[in-house]
Design a protein around this motif. Structure first.
Motif, PDB file in Angstrom:
ATOM      1  N   GLU A  85      -4.139   0.600  14.197  1.00 55.69           N
ATOM      2  CA  GLU A  85      -3.096  -0.456  13.715  1.00 55.69           C
ATOM      3  C   GLU A  85      -1.795   0.201  13.289  1.00 55.69           C
ATOM      4  OE1 GLU A  85      -6.184  -0.475  12.232  1.00 55.69           O
ATOM      5  OE2 GLU A  85      -6.976  -1.986  13.716  1.00 55.69           O
ATOM      6  N   GLY A  86      -1.879   1.524  12.730  1.00 56.13           N
ATOM      7  CA  GLY A  86      -0.430   2.292  12.793  1.00 56.13           C
ATOM      8  C   GLY A  86      -0.527   2.342  11.038  1.00 56.13           C
ATOM      9  N   GLN A  87      -1.511   1.973  10.422  1.00 63.13           N
ATOM     10  CA  GLN A  87      -1.591   2.155   8.969  1.00 63.13           C
ATOM     11  C   GLN A  87      -1.957   3.798   8.577  1.00 63.13           C
ATOM     12  OE1 GLN A  87      -0.793  -0.245   6.224  1.00 63.13           O
ATOM     13  NE2 GLN A  87       0.239  -0.795   8.211  1.00 63.13           N
ATOM     14  N   CYS A  88      -1.118   4.071   7.521  1.00 71.99           N
ATOM     15  CA  CYS A  88      -1.425   5.373   7.051  1.00 71.99           C
ATOM     16  C   CYS A  88      -2.068   5.602   5.461  1.00 71.99           C
ATOM     17  CB  CYS A  88       0.160   6.316   7.173  1.00 71.99           C
ATOM     18  SG  CYS A  88       0.084   7.935   7.016  1.00 71.99           S
ATOM     19  N   TYR A  89      -2.949   6.321   5.481  1.00 76.33           N
ATOM     20  CA  TYR A  89      -3.791   6.368   4.264  1.00 76.33           C
ATOM     21  C   TYR A  89      -3.931   7.863   3.831  1.00 76.33           C
ATOM     22  CZ  TYR A  89      -5.912   1.730   5.264  1.00 76.33           C
ATOM     23  OH  TYR A  89      -6.021   0.695   5.510  1.00 76.33           O
ATOM     24  N   PRO A 110      -9.553   6.913   0.385  1.00 78.42           N
ATOM     25  CA  PRO A 110      -8.326   6.625   1.008  1.00 78.42           C
ATOM     26  C   PRO A 110      -7.594   5.384   0.430  1.00 78.42           C
ATOM     27  CG  PRO A 110     -10.240   6.962   2.464  1.00 78.42           C
ATOM     28  CD  PRO A 110     -10.725   7.051   1.197  1.00 78.42           C
ATOM     29  N   ARG A 111      -6.227   5.547   0.378  1.00 84.08           N
ATOM     30  CA  ARG A 111      -5.535   4.359  -0.170  1.00 84.08           C
ATOM     31  C   ARG A 111      -4.172   4.649   0.763  1.00 84.08           C
ATOM     32  NH1 ARG A 111      -3.261   5.243  -6.012  1.00 84.08           N
ATOM     33  NH2 ARG A 111      -5.177   5.067  -6.341  1.00 84.08           N
ATOM     34  N   VAL A 112      -3.994   3.213   1.228  1.00 84.46           N
ATOM     35  CA  VAL A 112      -2.856   3.041   2.095  1.00 84.46           C
ATOM     36  C   VAL A 112      -1.570   3.486   1.277  1.00 84.46           C
ATOM     37  CG1 VAL A 112      -2.303   0.507   1.694  1.00 84.46           C
ATOM     38  CG2 VAL A 112      -1.734   1.139   3.928  1.00 84.46           C
ATOM     39  N   ILE A 113      -0.617   4.034   2.353  1.00 83.95           N
ATOM     40  CA  ILE A 113       0.809   4.462   1.574  1.00 83.95           C
ATOM     41  C   ILE A 113       1.864   3.094   1.961  1.00 83.95           C
ATOM     42  CG2 ILE A 113       2.577   6.032   1.857  1.00 83.95           C
ATOM     43  CD1 ILE A 113       0.629   8.102   2.751  1.00 83.95           C
ATOM     44  N   SER A 114       1.786   2.605   0.590  1.00 78.98           N
ATOM     45  CA  SER A 114       2.417   1.177   0.776  1.00 78.98           C
ATOM     46  C   SER A 114       3.973   1.213   1.488  1.00 78.98           C
ATOM     47  CB  SER A 114       2.579   0.389  -0.708  1.00 78.98           C
ATOM     48  OG  SER A 114       3.162   1.266  -1.536  1.00 78.98           O
ATOM     49  N   THR A 115       4.671   2.392   1.207  1.00 82.04           N
ATOM     50  CA  THR A 115       5.933   2.193   1.615  1.00 82.04           C
ATOM     51  C   THR A 115       6.042   2.754   3.265  1.00 82.04           C
ATOM     52  OG1 THR A 115       6.223   4.489   1.179  1.00 82.04           O
ATOM     53  CG2 THR A 115       6.941   3.111  -0.505  1.00 82.04           C
ATOM     54  N   LEU A 116       4.832   2.858   3.723  1.00 79.25           N
ATOM     55  CA  LEU A 116       4.774   2.957   5.368  1.00 79.25           C
ATOM     56  C   LEU A 116       4.261   1.600   5.865  1.00 79.25           C
ATOM     57  CD1 LEU A 116       3.656   6.565   5.609  1.00 79.25           C
ATOM     58  CD2 LEU A 116       5.978   5.742   6.184  1.00 79.25           C
ATOM     59  N   LYS A 117       4.053   0.698   5.150  1.00 80.43           N
ATOM     60  CA  LYS A 117       3.481  -0.745   5.678  1.00 80.43           C
ATOM     61  C   LYS A 117       4.347  -1.310   6.779  1.00 80.43           C
ATOM     62  CE  LYS A 117       0.191  -2.130   2.323  1.00 80.43           C
ATOM     63  NZ  LYS A 117      -0.383  -3.106   1.043  1.00 80.43           N
ATOM     64  N   ALA A 118       5.520  -1.168   6.608  1.00 80.50           N
ATOM     65  CA  ALA A 118       6.602  -2.008   7.467  1.00 80.50           C
ATOM     66  C   ALA A 118       6.743  -0.916   8.712  1.00 80.50           C
ATOM     67  CB  ALA A 118       7.989  -2.065   6.799  1.00 80.50           C
ATOM     68  N   VAL A 119       6.115   0.148   8.995  1.00 78.95           N
ATOM     69  CA  VAL A 119       6.394   0.745  10.055  1.00 78.95           C
ATOM     70  C   VAL A 119       5.008   1.164  10.867  1.00 78.95           C
ATOM     71  CG1 VAL A 119       8.451   1.847   9.451  1.00 78.95           C
ATOM     72  CG2 VAL A 119       6.258   3.053   9.151  1.00 78.95           C
ATOM     73  N   LYS A 120       4.920   1.334  12.188  1.00 80.26           N
ATOM     74  CA  LYS A 120       3.741   1.834  12.907  1.00 80.26           C
ATOM     75  C   LYS A 120       3.623   3.206  12.859  1.00 80.26           C
ATOM     76  CE  LYS A 120       0.606   0.989  16.620  1.00 80.26           C
ATOM     77  NZ  LYS A 120       0.495   0.194  17.840  1.00 80.26           N
ATOM     78  N   VAL A 121       2.871   4.065  12.050  1.00 82.14           N
ATOM     79  CA  VAL A 121       2.600   5.250  12.084  1.00 82.14           C
ATOM     80  C   VAL A 121       1.869   5.665  13.330  1.00 82.14           C
ATOM     81  CG1 VAL A 121       1.937   7.522  10.896  1.00 82.14           C
ATOM     82  CG2 VAL A 121       2.729   5.500   9.628  1.00 82.14           C
ATOM     83  N   SER A 131       3.571  16.629   3.069  1.00 80.20           N
ATOM     84  CA  SER A 131       2.942  15.719   4.175  1.00 80.20           C
ATOM     85  C   SER A 131       4.135  15.101   5.049  1.00 80.20           C
ATOM     86  CB  SER A 131       2.104  14.542   3.619  1.00 80.20           C
ATOM     87  OG  SER A 131       1.230  14.865   2.788  1.00 80.20           O
ATOM     88  N   ALA A 132       3.568  14.691   6.208  1.00 81.31           N
ATOM     89  CA  ALA A 132       4.708  14.040   7.102  1.00 81.31           C
ATOM     90  C   ALA A 132       4.090  13.179   8.168  1.00 81.31           C
ATOM     91  CB  ALA A 132       5.419  15.276   7.920  1.00 81.31           C
ATOM     92  N   CYS A 133       4.886  12.203   8.638  1.00 88.12           N
ATOM     93  CA  CYS A 133       4.236  11.362   9.534  1.00 88.12           C
ATOM     94  C   CYS A 133       5.575  10.772  10.719  1.00 88.12           C
ATOM     95  CB  CYS A 133       3.530  10.185   9.138  1.00 88.12           C
ATOM     96  SG  CYS A 133       4.752   8.848   8.613  1.00 88.12           S
ATOM     97  N   THR A 134       4.879  10.493  11.894  1.00 85.22           N
ATOM     98  CA  THR A 134       5.976   9.949  12.962  1.00 85.22           C
ATOM     99  C   THR A 134       5.465   8.546  13.037  1.00 85.22           C
ATOM    100  OG1 THR A 134       4.543  10.735  14.901  1.00 85.22           O
ATOM    101  CG2 THR A 134       6.442  12.189  13.970  1.00 85.22           C
ATOM    102  N   THR A 135       6.625   7.809  13.483  1.00 85.70           N
ATOM    103  CA  THR A 135       6.231   6.319  14.038  1.00 85.70           C
ATOM    104  C   THR A 135       6.496   6.160  15.524  1.00 85.70           C
ATOM    105  OG1 THR A 135       8.538   5.541  13.908  1.00 85.70           O
ATOM    106  CG2 THR A 135       7.373   5.728  11.791  1.00 85.70           C
ATOM    107  N   ASN A 136       6.024   4.931  15.860  1.00 81.29           N
ATOM    108  CA  ASN A 136       6.056   4.336  17.107  1.00 81.29           C
ATOM    109  C   ASN A 136       7.645   4.408  17.658  1.00 81.29           C
ATOM    110  OD1 ASN A 136       6.552   2.187  15.812  1.00 81.29           O
ATOM    111  ND2 ASN A 136       5.867   0.913  17.588  1.00 81.29           N
ATOM    112  N   GLU A 137       8.678   4.404  16.777  1.00 79.00           N
ATOM    113  CA  GLU A 137      10.164   4.443  17.039  1.00 79.00           C
ATOM    114  C   GLU A 137      10.660   5.682  17.156  1.00 79.00           C
ATOM    115  OE1 GLU A 137      11.644   1.494  14.546  1.00 79.00           O
ATOM    116  OE2 GLU A 137      10.835  -0.188  15.659  1.00 79.00           O
ATOM    117  N   GLY A 138       9.791   6.658  17.003  1.00 77.14           N
ATOM    118  CA  GLY A 138      10.452   8.108  16.902  1.00 77.14           C
ATOM    119  C   GLY A 138      10.947   8.514  15.436  1.00 77.14           C
ATOM    120  N   LEU A 139      10.673   7.962  14.649  1.00 76.67           N
ATOM    121  CA  LEU A 139      11.188   8.109  13.164  1.00 76.67           C
ATOM    122  C   LEU A 139      10.487   9.284  12.709  1.00 76.67           C
ATOM    123  CD1 LEU A 139      12.133   4.627  11.925  1.00 76.67           C
ATOM    124  CD2 LEU A 139      13.616   6.187  13.004  1.00 76.67           C
TER     125      LEU A 139
END
Length: 198
Positions: A85-89, A110-121, A131-139
């Motif tokens: 679903e694109g949630q990051c823990y 595992p705890r969801v990273i709340s500030t990333l809930k609005a994006v799809k990781v 740490s780092a992550c990318t989103t489906n929009e290339g961010l």
């Protein structure tokens, strides 16, 4: 590398654990030897193989909380999971803000990273201190220790929550990031245009 192993030591639950590769031979031996682990997913594990691996044991009961989990990233002291679903823990040692929860406290499950809930990781990476992550929009988002400028924000300051890297300010314009990796003192990102950002 993800390995599923059976435990023959009678530990319950779980009867299975997930192993994630990293680097530290002594720690790998300390984890594996007391458990009398029977390997199912690799041809062999010997001293040569262990010399390049630290294996983190993640209980099956914890993995069930990540239903739909498709990706795991192992740092030296923390782990990150990305679900379908694109949630990051994240969980583990929270020092330097490497977990992204806004503080430096350790987290045992595992705890969801709340500030990333609005994006799809779609992918994530875990270094020793960041740490780092990318989103489906290339961010691209980074957090944790900012030493050596490895977070990519232009200054060597720590970030305890994920902060978007200003890709639009790059020479030649913005790029869409597809994959990211974290080392001890650097971050590397591969863009859809095949540009590599370090």
């Amino acid at each position: 590398l993800l390995l599923f192993l059976s435990l023959s030591s009678g530990l319950t639950p779980p009867s299975r654990v997930l192993l994630v590769e990293s680097t530290d031979a002594a720690a790998a031996r300390a984890v594996l030897e007391p458990l009398s682990i029977a390997v199912e997913a690799v041809d062999r594990i010997d001293d040569a193989a262990l010399g390049a691996r630290l294996i983190h044991l993640i209980p099956g009961s914890v993995l069930k909380r990540l239903s739909g989990g498709v990706m795991l990233a192992a740092g030296v002291r923390h782990l990150i999971a990305v679900t379908v679903e694109g949630q990051c823990y994240s969980w583990g040692d929270g020092s330097l803000g490497r977990l992204g929860h806004g503080d430096t406290t350790p987290v045992s499950e595992p705890r969801v990273i709340s500030t990333l809930k609005a994006v799809k990781v779609v992918s994530a990476a875990a270094g020793e201190e960041h740490s780092a992550c990318t989103t489906n929009e290339g961010l691209l988002y980074t957090w944790g220790s900012g030493s050596f400028g490895k977070l990519g924000h232009g200054e060597p300051t720590d970030e305890s929550t994920p902060r978007k890297v200003a890709l639009e300010q790059l020479a030649g314009g913005a790029r869409a990031v597809e994959k990211v990796g974290c080392g001890f003192a650097h971050t590397i990102a591969i863009c859809g245009s095949y540009d590599i950002l370090v």
